[in-house]
Design an enzyme around this catalytic site. Structure first.
Site, PDB file in Angstrom:
ATOM      1  N   CYS A  85       0.836  -1.200   0.000  1.00 59.71           N
ATOM      2  CA  CYS A  85       0.000   0.000   0.000  1.00 59.71           C
ATOM      3  C   CYS A  85       0.876   1.258   0.000  1.00 59.71           C
ATOM      4  CB  CYS A  85      -0.910  -0.014   1.232  1.00 59.71           C
ATOM      5  SG  CYS A  85      -1.903   1.481   1.371  1.00 59.71           S
TER       6      CYS A  85
ATOM      7  N   CYS B 148      -0.475   4.097   2.226  1.00 63.74           N
ATOM      8  CA  CYS B 148      -0.247   3.905   3.664  1.00 63.74           C
ATOM      9  C   CYS B 148       1.216   4.140   4.028  1.00 63.74           C
ATOM     10  CB  CYS B 148      -0.591   2.479   4.100  1.00 63.74           C
ATOM     11  SG  CYS B 148      -2.069   1.802   3.375  1.00 63.74           S
ATOM     12  N   ASP B 149       2.125   3.655   3.201  1.00 59.16           N
ATOM     13  CA  ASP B 149       3.530   3.582   3.617  1.00 59.16           C
ATOM     14  C   ASP B 149       4.485   4.480   2.843  1.00 59.16           C
ATOM     15  OD1 ASP B 149       2.819   1.643   5.468  1.00 59.16           O
ATOM     16  OD2 ASP B 149       3.027   0.032   4.009  1.00 59.16           O
TER      17      ASP B 149
END
Ligand code: NAP
Length: 324
Positions: free
Chosen positions: A148, A151-152
């Site tokens: 992701c 997200c990261d």
């Protein structure tokens, strides 16, 4: 609540909630289904599952959902879907189905928090990212291996990252990662991309993106964080190592259908089979979104399937009510 012999708690029927429409999943498909069922005054309950908003909520910007000419954040779109469904009476519960019994109606759905008895069920449980299944991948997840970018990505400011895959997801997420990373190397097992032309052109013209063709990652070296990958060139058979700070994997998805094995008919890939009216092999059980769609996989198509499933669930309940 009662307890079975193995010590696991099993909700007794006194804990159960009766619902006309139970929706499993809170991505675009589930929330669109909830909106339509709510507007039909069926007071649907949505069980969010583990990811409120589904996979779409993990997308940084959605540029192809009509009505948002400047694009819209995936999480923001999910919130808008939820608000709109709730406005008409849908109830969204942070709960996950753990077992389903579709052998008779009402269907029994056991969840983390209790038991639902549902007159109709709309399955919109989506899909999850595939793994490469190479040594070090699981061990290094969270230490530099990710599925992701939204997200990261932030953790890779001015770092080198690798993206694996040649589809729309790999390119879209690779382009997103250029906001943070100093370089993005896209490693693809062939020498042509599956992704659409618009994304291809953007990626080819991005100075931070380069490609390694006909190449696969065979291992992630283990340690405190990702530092090197083992690669293999599929044409020459040459093995090499590649230095990187992060590995983002976007190689397709697997539908979340384990709960329904042996009850709902699926194709060989585990996708639930449905007709054009979103009806499954069990009357009263409908599907929507990526759990039944390995082809379109768009927010708009998933939402459309959700609306169709709810309309059909409404007809199903009306016909039943009309029977003498
Ligand atoms: P996808 O189109 O199935 O692409 C998966 C990619 O991963 C392919 O390039 C495939 O290689 C590669 N791959 C698969 N298994 C692999 C393995 N074990 N090792 C190395 N590479 C592997 O998946 P996706 O990109 O997630 O897209 C799924 C669907 O969502 C598509 O229909 C896509 O159009 C849609 N989507 C659309 C958008 C958008 O419109 N903006 C964004 C994201 C996704 P091969 O090419 O050799 O098979």
């Amino acid at each position: 609540m009662s307890f079975n012999l193995s010590g696991f708690s099993t909700p007794s029927s006194s804990d159960s909630k009766n619902v006309k429409v139970l929706v499993l999943g809170s991505g675009p498909a589930g929330l669109a289904a909830a909106l339509y069922a709510a507007r039909a005054e069926l007071s649907p309950v949505v069980l969010t599952g583990m990811e409120l908003g589904g996979q779409a909520a993990l997308t940084h910007t959605i540029e192809n959902y009509p009505g948002f000419p400047e694009g819209v954040g995936g999480a923001q779109l999910g919130e808008l879907f939820q608000k709109q469904a709730e406005r008409f009476g849908a109830v969204v519960e942070f709960d996950t189905a753990q077992g389903v019994d579709l052998s008779q109606r009402p269907f029994k759905i056991t969840t983390d928090n209790g038991l639902y008895l549902a007159d109709t069920l709309i399955v919109a449980t989506g899909a999850r990212p595939n793994h490469l299944e190479i040594p070090g991948e699981t061990e290094m997840t969270g230490k530099g291996v990710s599925y992701c970018a939204t997200c990261d990505g932030w953790f890779f400011k001015d770092k080198k990252v690798v993206v694996v895959g040649g589809g729309d997801s790999a390119l879209e997420e690779g382009l997103f990662l250029t906001r943070y990373a100093s370089s993005v190397t896209i490693i693809h097992r062939r020498d042509t991309l599956r992704a659409g032309k618009v994304l291809q052109n953007r990626a080819f013209n991005d100075p931070k993106i380069s490609f390694l063709w006909n190449t696969v990652v065979t291992a992630v070296d283990q340690g405190d964080k990702v530092t090197t990958l083992k690669l293999s060139n599929l044409q020459t058979g040459t093995a090499s190592t590649f230095e990187t700070d992060g590995l983002f994997i976007f190689i397709g998805h697997t539908p979340n259908t384990q709960l329904f094995t042996g009850q709902l008919t699926m194709d060989e890939g585990g996708y639930i089979l449905a007709n054009a009216r979103m009806e499954t092999n069990i009357p009263g059980v409908f599907v929507a979104g990526e759990v039944a769609d390995n082809h379109f996989r768009q927010v708009i198509t998933s939402a459309g399937m959700g609306a169709a499933a709810a309309i059909q669930a409404t007809h199903f309940l009306e016909q039943e009510f009309a029977q003498p």
